[in-house]
Design an enzyme around this catalytic site. Structure first.
Site, PDB file in Angstrom:
ATOM      1  N   GLN A 192       1.120  87.503  50.862  1.00 46.85           N
ATOM      2  CA  GLN A 192       2.104  88.400  50.417  1.00 46.85           C
ATOM      3  C   GLN A 192       2.560  88.069  48.983  1.00 46.85           C
ATOM      4  OE1 GLN A 192       5.615  88.900  52.896  1.00 46.85           O
ATOM      5  NE2 GLN A 192       6.247  90.467  51.824  1.00 46.85           N
ATOM      6  N   HIS A 239       6.072  95.855  52.924  1.00 46.88           N
ATOM      7  CA  HIS A 239       5.327  97.496  52.654  1.00 46.88           C
ATOM      8  C   HIS A 239       4.180  97.316  53.342  1.00 46.88           C
ATOM      9  CE1 HIS A 239       4.326  94.022  49.796  1.00 46.88           C
ATOM     10  NE2 HIS A 239       3.194  94.458  49.898  1.00 46.88           N
TER      11      HIS A 239
HETATM   12  P1  5GP Z   1       1.312  92.260  48.670  1.00 43.66           P
HETATM   13  O1  5GP Z   1       0.124  91.470  48.150  1.00 43.66           O
HETATM   14  O2  5GP Z   1       2.587  91.775  48.524  1.00 43.66           O
HETATM   15  O3  5GP Z   1       1.167  92.918  50.054  1.00 43.66           O
HETATM   16  O4  5GP Z   1       0.823  93.689  47.630  1.00 43.66           O
HETATM   17  C1  5GP Z   1       2.043  93.869  46.689  1.00 43.66           C
HETATM   18  C2  5GP Z   1       1.382  95.290  46.155  1.00 43.66           C
HETATM   19  O5  5GP Z   1       2.240  95.744  45.399  1.00 43.66           O
HETATM   20  C3  5GP Z   1       0.038  95.038  45.420  1.00 43.66           C
HETATM   21  O6  5GP Z   1      -1.010  95.889  45.828  1.00 43.66           O
HETATM   22  C4  5GP Z   1       0.405  95.524  43.970  1.00 43.66           C
HETATM   23  O7  5GP Z   1      -0.602  96.113  43.075  1.00 43.66           O
HETATM   24  C5  5GP Z   1       1.554  96.329  44.106  1.00 43.66           C
HETATM   25  N1  5GP Z   1       2.503  96.436  43.203  1.00 43.66           N
HETATM   26  C6  5GP Z   1       3.112  95.516  42.486  1.00 43.66           C
HETATM   27  N2  5GP Z   1       4.142  95.651  41.582  1.00 43.66           N
HETATM   28  C7  5GP Z   1       4.104  97.137  41.590  1.00 43.66           C
HETATM   29  C8  5GP Z   1       4.856  98.160  40.913  1.00 43.66           C
HETATM   30  O8  5GP Z   1       5.749  97.866  40.149  1.00 43.66           O
HETATM   31  N3  5GP Z   1       4.725  99.396  41.392  1.00 43.66           N
HETATM   32  C9  5GP Z   1       3.672  99.633  42.228  1.00 43.66           C
HETATM   33  N4  5GP Z   1       3.556 101.171  42.378  1.00 43.66           N
HETATM   34  N5  5GP Z   1       2.825  98.921  42.779  1.00 43.66           N
HETATM   35  C10 5GP Z   1       3.225  97.555  42.765  1.00 43.66           C
END
Ligand code: 5GP
Ligand code: ZN
Length: 115
Positions: free
Chosen positions: A93, A99
């Site tokens: 994560q 999310h």
């Molecule tokens: P995780 O690895 O936490 O499941 O995924 C986080 C996701 O958030 C990633 O796919 C990354 O591209 C997305 N993300 C990170 N910062 C932002 C942002 O400022 N805006 C948007 N729209 N997506 C983001």
């Protein structure tokens, strides 16, 4: 002020390409998509991860799945998509605000995990 990037999106302090918003949740396009369709569905309430969600969060968690699913279909995933929640260090994560990823597009997904 919250340092959480998704709380900032909820507060309108940083922009996002939103496809849906109601009192409980927002769905928007991932900034760094891994597939033609890559949506993120988040609760407006800050819940750090799936591991810290409580029974009180069950309703909004169901809404994330149901609403995100309908939007993924509308955005081009009528033949299916993948739903992902990365949790904690081992789950890789990156953003510690719960999310759900909805990922899809025409025949782009590899098998789930290598065996
Ligand atoms: P995780 O690895 O936490 O499941 O995924 C986080 C996701 O958030 C990633 O796919 C990354 O591209 C997305 N993300 C990170 N910062 C932002 C942002 O400022 N805006 C948007 N729209 N997506 C983001
Ligand atoms: Zn947050």
């Amino acid at each position: 002020m919250s340092e959480c990037i998704f709380c900032k999106i909820v507060a309108g302090e940083i922009p996002a390409k939103k496809v849906f918003e109601d009192d409980d949740l927002i769905v928007f396009h991932d900034i760094n998509p891994v597939a033609p369709v890559h949506l993120l569905a988040i609760p407006k309430k800050h819940i750090a991860s799936l591991a810290t969600a409580t029974a009180d969060d069950a309703l909004v968690m169901g809404k994330l799945l149901q609403t995100g699913s309908q939007l993924a279909i509308e955005q081009g995933c009528a033949d299916g998509f993948r739903t992902l929640i990365n949790t904690g260090r081992v789950g890789r994560q990156e953003v510690y605000h719960l999310h759900v990823h909805f990922v899809g597009g025409p025949d782009v997904l590899p098998p789930m995990l290598k065996r």
